[in-house]
Design a protein around this motif. Structure first.
Motif, PDB file in Angstrom:
ATOM      1  N   PHE A 203       0.837  -1.202   0.000  1.00  0.00           N
ATOM      2  CA  PHE A 203       0.000   0.000   0.000  1.00  0.00           C
ATOM      3  C   PHE A 203       0.871   1.250   0.000  1.00  0.00           C
ATOM      4  N   ALA A 204       1.941   1.193   0.786  1.00  0.00           N
ATOM      5  CA  ALA A 204       2.838   2.347   0.852  1.00  0.00           C
ATOM      6  C   ALA A 204       3.457   2.601  -0.519  1.00  0.00           C
ATOM      7  N   LEU A 205       3.879   1.515  -1.162  1.00  0.00           N
ATOM      8  CA  LEU A 205       4.511   1.646  -2.473  1.00  0.00           C
ATOM      9  C   LEU A 205       3.522   2.228  -3.484  1.00  0.00           C
ATOM     10  N   GLY A 206       2.326   1.646  -3.495  1.00  0.00           N
ATOM     11  CA  GLY A 206       1.299   2.129  -4.414  1.00  0.00           C
ATOM     12  C   GLY A 206       0.952   3.582  -4.142  1.00  0.00           C
ATOM     13  N   GLY A 207       0.835   3.906  -2.864  1.00  0.00           N
ATOM     14  CA  GLY A 207       0.503   5.275  -2.486  1.00  0.00           C
ATOM     15  C   GLY A 207       1.572   6.250  -2.940  1.00  0.00           C
ATOM     16  N   MET A 208       2.829   5.875  -2.689  1.00  0.00           N
ATOM     17  CA  MET A 208       3.943   6.736  -3.101  1.00  0.00           C
ATOM     18  C   MET A 208       3.919   6.943  -4.608  1.00  0.00           C
ATOM     19  N   PHE A 209       3.658   5.836  -5.302  1.00  0.00           N
ATOM     20  CA  PHE A 209       3.660   5.883  -6.763  1.00  0.00           C
ATOM     21  C   PHE A 209       2.600   6.857  -7.274  1.00  0.00           C
ATOM     22  N   ILE A 210       1.398   6.718  -6.742  1.00  0.00           N
ATOM     23  CA  ILE A 210       0.310   7.579  -7.201  1.00  0.00           C
ATOM     24  C   ILE A 210       0.610   9.034  -6.839  1.00  0.00           C
TER      25      ILE A 210
END
Ligand SMILES: Nc1ncnc2c1ncn2[C@@H]1O[C@H](COP(=O)(O)OP(=O)(O)O)[C@@H](O)[C@H]1O
Ligand SMILES: [Mg+2]
Lengths: 392, 254
Positions: A343-350
Motif C-alpha cells: 500500500f505504501a509503495l502504491g501510495g507513493m507511486f500515485i
C-alpha cells in the motif's frame, strides 16, 4: 490528465543539469566501493564503525536494483517506452550467473554428482542439456548474462517496434512476456531448477561466496559496474542519438518524417537497456545466493518502474536514487509492518505521478527553494540588496 | 479542368496519377491526379476535409494508396516506400500542426533535421562539423530565429514554431517540399513574413503549399490546384480558379 496518461507523457529534464548530480553519484559510489569493504574487513566487530557483512550484501543488492532502475530510465525516461517487463531481463542475467555458479558446485552437491547439478540428478536426468554447455566457464556466463537478455529484447523489439506497437499496448505485451517466462521457468523440464530455481551456490571463480572478502569484492564490483553503466548512459543521452530518442519520445511522427527509422533507434536503446538489466541480475544473484522463477513475476517489473518514477525519470541519477531509497524503505518497513508495504509503495507511486511527476530528484531543487524562501521570510535579510520582493 | 500533357510526365518533379484512398468505404481521395514541375511552387487549396492532408500522407509514404501511383522525378514509384525512404529521396514535409521538438533547443531541432547519415550508429558517434554548423546558423538567420538559437523550441510563439519547422525542412535540402497550412493560426504580420520567406525560397526547389487561407495564396501568386471531395476541381492562376463557376459554387461561394 489521468494517471495512466501521465505515465506516457514525456518528462524531460532540463539540459545542463546533471553535472553536479553525476559528480555526487560517482563520489558516493566510489566511497561505498572503498569505505564499506574497509569498514567491514579491517574494523573490529565491536567497534561502532564496523559495517556488518549482512549490510555489505544488502547494499550490493540495492545497487543491483539501482542498475535495473537505470536501465528502465534509459528506455522510459529518454525514449518514452514504458517497459513493464524489465524484470525478465534482470532474471535472465541472474539465471546465467546462477548456472555458472551451479557448475562451480561440482561434486560438492548433496548427490555428489560432478556431471549434473543436484536438481537434474533428482529428476533422474542422465546428461547435461545442451544449453548448459559452456556455463562452466565464467566469461561465457558473463557474455550470456548480456547476450540472452539482449537477444530477447531484440526479437521482442523487432516484432513490436516495426509494427508500431507503442504506449499501453506495448507495456501490456512486456508484462505478458515476463509472465510467460515465469511460467516456463517454473516447469521442471525446462532444466532451470523449476520453482526452486538455482541455489546452494558455493563459490565464484573459486572464491567462497560466504566469505567477507568475496562479498566485499562483489559490492565493489557492483559499484564499478553501476558507475560504468551510468557513464555509458550519460554519454548516450548526450550524443545526437540521445537527442534523437528524446525527440522520438516527444514526437515520433516528426522524427519519422525527418527520415530516421524510428524502430531501429528504439531497438538499439531497448536492447542496450535489456543488457544493463541483465548485468544487474548477474551481479545480484551471487549476492543474494538464489535465483528462482519468482524474479520473473510481473509485479517485480512494475515495482522497478515505480522506483524510477519515485526517484525521477529522465535523469538517470534519479532512477539510481529511487532504486536504492525505495528498497531501503522496503527493508525498513517490511521489518516493522510487512502488510503495509504494498500500500505504501502504491501510495507513493500515485502521489509522485500526480503531484511530483519529476520525482524526488526533480522536485528537490523546488523543495530547497521553498525551504529557503520560508527561512528567508522568517528572517528577512534587512540590508540585502536582493531582498526587493514586493511585500517585504 | 484536366491534367494535360502526358509527354511531360517523365520530366515532372511529381506526378500523382489517379490516386484513390478509402477509409472504411469513404473516399478521402478519389482518382486524384496532378503534376508538379521541377522548381515550381504550387498552392493546393480546398475546404476542410477536401483530402489535402491525406494527399500529403500518400505522397510521403504514411498512407498507401488503394489505387493509382505517385511518381517522383519521372521514374521513382513512391507507393512502395516508407516515410524514411521518401525523405531520403529528397521530399520534406511540414505538418499541419506545428511539430517541433519542444524539449530541444532551436539549434538542436535543426541539428536533428540537417542532412546527414540517418543510421543508428552514425548518430551515436556523430559530431557536428563546421559545414553543417554554418548551414544551421545561416538557416537560423533565414527563418528569423537567430536570436532564439538556444531557446527551448517549446517556448517559441506559434508562428516561430512554424518557421522553425520550415527551417528543419530547409536544412534537409529536399528537392520537393510540402507545407501543410504553414500560416494557420498566424498573426497578419507573421503571415506576411511567411509569404516573404516562401517567395524567397521560390525557384530553389519545388514547393507545394497547402492552405485554405485565400489571402495568403493570393499573395503567393502561384499556380493553384483546387481540391474538392478528394479530386481536382480546378487548376490555374488564382484569378482563373476564383472565377471558375464550380469553385465558386463549392468553396468561394460559401
Ligand atoms: N485516418 C483516417 N481515418 C478515417 N478518415 C480519415 C482519416 N484521415 C482523414 N480522414 C477523412 O478524410 C477526409 C479528408 O481529410 P484531410 O485529408 O485531413 O482533409 P484536409 O486536410 O483537406 O482538411 C476527411 O473527411 C477526414 O475525416
Ligand atoms: Mg488538413
Amino acid at each position: 490528465m489521468s494517471l495512466l496518461q501521465r505515465l506516457y507523457a514525456p518528462q524531460a529534464q532540463e539540459p545542463g543539469k546533471g553535472r553536479l548530480a553525476s559528480a555526487i553519484l560517482l563520489t558516493v559510489l566510489a566511497a561505498i566501493a572503498i569505505l564499506v569493504p574497509l569498514l567491514n574487513l579491517t574494523v573490529p566487530a565491536d567497534s561502532a564503525f564496523h559495517v556488518p557483512t549482512y549490510l555489505v550484501s544488502l547494499l550490493g543488492k540495492y545497487l543491483c536494483f539501482a542498475m535495473l532502475a537505470l536501465s528502465i530510465d534509459l528506455i522510459w525516461g529518454f525514449c518514452g517506452i514504458l517497459s513493464l517487463g524489465h524484470g525478465a531481463f534482470f532474471a535472465l542475467g541472474g539465471y546465467a550467473m546462477g548456472m555458472y555458479m551451479m557448475r562451480q558446485i561440482g561434486d560438492r552437491g548433496v548427490y555428489g554428482n560432478a556431471e549434473l547439478p543436484d536438481f537434474m540428478v533428482f529428476l533422474n536426468w542422465k546428461e547435461l542439456p545442451w544449453y548448459w554447455y559452456g556455463f562452466d566457464f565464467f566469461p561465457f556466463a558473463v557474455v550470456m548474462a548480456l547476450f540472452v537478455p539482449g537477444l530477447l529484447a531484440f526479437v521482442f523489439g523487432w516484432l513490436t517496434f516495426r509494427s508500431r506497437v507503442s504506449g499501453v499496448y506495448l507495456s501490456i505485451i512486456t508484462q505478458a512476456m515476463t509472465y510467460a517466462l515465469m511460467l516456463a521457468f517454473f516447469r521442471n523440464d525446462m532444466g532451470f531448477g523449476g520453482n526452486n530455481g538455482l541455489t546452494d551456490f558455493k563459490d565464484l571463480l573459486g572464491f567462497d561466496l560466504q566469505s567477507d572478502n568475496t562479498r566485499a569484492v562483489l559490492l565493489a564490483s557492483t559499484c564499478v559496474a553501476l558507475a560504468g553503466c551510468y557513464l555509458m548512459c550519460r554519454a548516450i543521452v548526450a550524443s545526437k542519438l540521445g537527442r534523437l530518442i528524446a525527440a522520438i519520445r516527444d514526437d515520433e511522427a516528426r522524427v519519422r518524417f525527418l527520415g530516421y527509422r524510428v524502430e531501429n533507434f528504439k531497438l538499439f536503446v531497448f536492447v542496450l537497456s535489456a543488457m544493463i538489466a541483465g548485468l544487474a541480475g548477474a551481479l545480484y544473484v551471487p549476492q543474494v545466493g538464489i535465483i528462482n522463477p519468482g524474479e520473473f513475476a510481473p509485479a517485480n517489473s512494475i515495482e522497478a518502474v515505480i522506483w524510477v518514477a519515485i526517484g525521477g525519470r529522465g535523469t538517470l541519477y534519479g532512477a539510481i536514487a529511487g532504486g536504492v531509497l525505495v528498497n531501503y524503505a522496503k527493508t525498513v518497513l517490511t521489518g516493522v509492518i510487512p502488510e503495509v508495504w504494498l500500500f505504501a509503495l502504491g501510495g507513493m507511486f500515485i502521489a509522485v505521478t500526480l503531484f511530483f511527476p519529476k520525482g524526488l530528484v526533480g522536485s528537490l531543487p523546488a523543495a530547497i527553494d521553498w525551504v529557503k524562501r520560508r527561512i528567508g521570510k522568517r528572517n528577512p535579510p534587512a540590508s540585502s540588496p536582493l531582498a526587493e520582493e514586493p511585500g517585504q | 479542368m484536366n491534367v494535360t500533357g502526358r509527354a511531360s510526365y517523365s520530366e515532372s518533379q511529381l506526378y500523382v496519377d489517379g490516386v484513390t484512398v478509402s477509409f472504411d468505404g469513404f473516399k478521402a481521395l478519389n482518382n486524384l491526379s496532378f503534376v508538379v514541375e521541377p522548381g515550381e511552387m504550387r498552392a493546393i487549396i480546398g475546404p476542410n476535409g477536401a483530402g489535402k492532408t491525406t494527399m500529403m500522407d500518400v505522397i510521403t509514404g504514411k498512407t498507401k494508396p488503394d489505387e493509382g501511383r505517385v511518381i517522383f522525378k519521372g521514374d521513382i514509384d513512391l507507393g512502395k516506400r516508407d516515410e524514411a525512404a521518401v525523405v531520403a529521396l529528397g521530399i520534406g514535409r511540414k505538418f499541419q500542426r506545428p511539430s517541433v521538438f519542444e524539449n530541444h533547443s532551436v539549434f538542436d531541432n535543426l541539428e536533428l533535421a540537417i542532412k546527414s547519415d540517418r543510421s543508428t550508429f552514425a548518430c551515436l558517434f556523430d559530431r557536428l562539423d563546421a559545414d553543417r554548423k554554418s548551414k544551421i546558423e545561416s538557416t537560423l538567420e533565414r527563418i528569423g530565429l537567430a536570436g532564439e538559437r538556444d531557446q527551448m523550441a517549446g517556448k517559441l510563439s506559434h508562428g516561430q514554431k512554424q518557421w522553425l519547422e520550415i527551417g528543419m525542412l530547409l536544412v534537409q535540402d529536399p528537392e520537393l517540399l510540402f507545407l501543410d497550412e504553414p500560416v494557420a493560426g498566424m498573426t497578419d504580420a507573421e503571415t506576411e513574413a511567411t509569404v516573404e520567406l516562401l517567395r524567397d525560397l521560390r525557384g530553389e526547389r519545388s514547393i507545394v503549399v497547402v492552405e485554405h487561407d485565400m489571402a495568403f495564396v493570393h499573395a503567393l501568386g502561384v499556380k493553384v490546384t483546387v481540391l474538392h471531395e478528394g479530386s481536382v476541381l480546378a487548376e490555374g492562376s488564382m484569378d482563373q480558379v476564383q472565377n471558375d463557376p464550380h469553385v465558386i459554387e463549392v468553396y468561394l461561394g460559401r
